[in-house]
Scaffold this active site. Sequence first.
Site, PDB file in Angstrom:
ATOM      1  N   GLY A 168       0.747  -0.994   0.176  1.00 20.09           N
ATOM      2  CA  GLY A 168      -0.043  -0.127  -0.086  1.00 20.09           C
ATOM      3  C   GLY A 168       0.745   1.268  -0.001  1.00 20.09           C
ATOM      4  CG  ASP A 169       5.540   2.830   0.803  1.00 17.76           C
ATOM      5  OD1 ASP A 169       5.819   3.333   1.645  1.00 17.76           O
ATOM      6  OD2 ASP A 169       5.793   3.308  -0.523  1.00 17.76           O
ATOM      7  CB  VAL A 170       2.250   6.491  -2.224  1.00 13.89           C
ATOM      8  CG1 VAL A 170       2.946   7.267  -1.208  1.00 13.89           C
ATOM      9  CG2 VAL A 170       1.705   7.106  -3.406  1.00 13.89           C
TER      10      VAL A 170
END
Length: 289
Positions: free
Chosen positions: A242-244
């Site tokens: 989920g890390d941008v």
Amino acid sequence: MWVEKVFPHKPYNVDRLFRRLSMDPLQYVDDDNKILKVPLRMQNEKGVYSVQFIGTDEQPCFEIRGKDIKNKAEAVTRIREMFDFQMDPSSIYSTFRKTNISSLVEKYIGMPLIGEPDVYSALLKNIIHQQLNMKFAYTLTYRFVTKYGTKVENVWFYPQAEVVSKLNVEELRELQFSKRKAEYVIGIAQKIVSSDLDLEKLYTYTNQEVYEELLPVRGVGPWTVECVLLFGLRRKDILPAGDVGIQNAILKWYQLPTKPTKEEVMAYKENWSPYSSYISMYLWESLSG
DNA sequence: GGCCAGGTGATGG
DNA sequence: CCATCACATGGC
């Protein structure tokens, strides 16, 4: 004063180690002499250890120095773990060989996982870093640690939970924490002090058990758990999907039309197991050069 | 000046 | 259970 030499496997990419640590203004990094200084708490005492690189990528060697001989064994062990001196690049390389992202791997192979000194520091830092651009994230952490932490021999120790638990939201707001971020940081410290939360036991837990333990804590979502697993517990197979930053890096390396979703990033992970933490590091590192 | 940043909890269907 | 929104502020 004692000295211990350690010999990581080759290739060990020491330039990436120093470059990454240099991004954090709290780190003591002497790039000219290739010396790092490391804050470690042992038996409730603060100790500063120096780590000097004296080899080459092909013949890597570090000298670890400390004062108190009774802490030598533990200090050496912890520093080996922090800087991934036991890394086995050939196993990692053979895992990544089968994947179709070879240009990334060729560029970053030999970059170590770089851990935090302890689990609480990792948790604290990653909560402060949530949803901020890296520059400001480091600035905010710097303000926090230089105000409430302790400096020994020019090296910063993060404040312990006992200190943080006594802060109030207003004083963290003055440092430009959001109200909620301040509540998270203080609330977690209070849980630790009251023994509602025990971070030490996480070392023996599986990844899944760590999720189950930490996710119910207010302020801790999946991203933060994964960062604690990676940087605090030094697990080797963590990909924060989920890390941008990870998403943007995959977009770039795979030349996708749009930024991949969390689920799409997850689908890559099996190709990179059991070493996906290294790909995470490579992807993050590739965003800044 | 607007959009984004190494997210998360609260809210409303 | 999922989608959306507010949150705070700097960086570019």
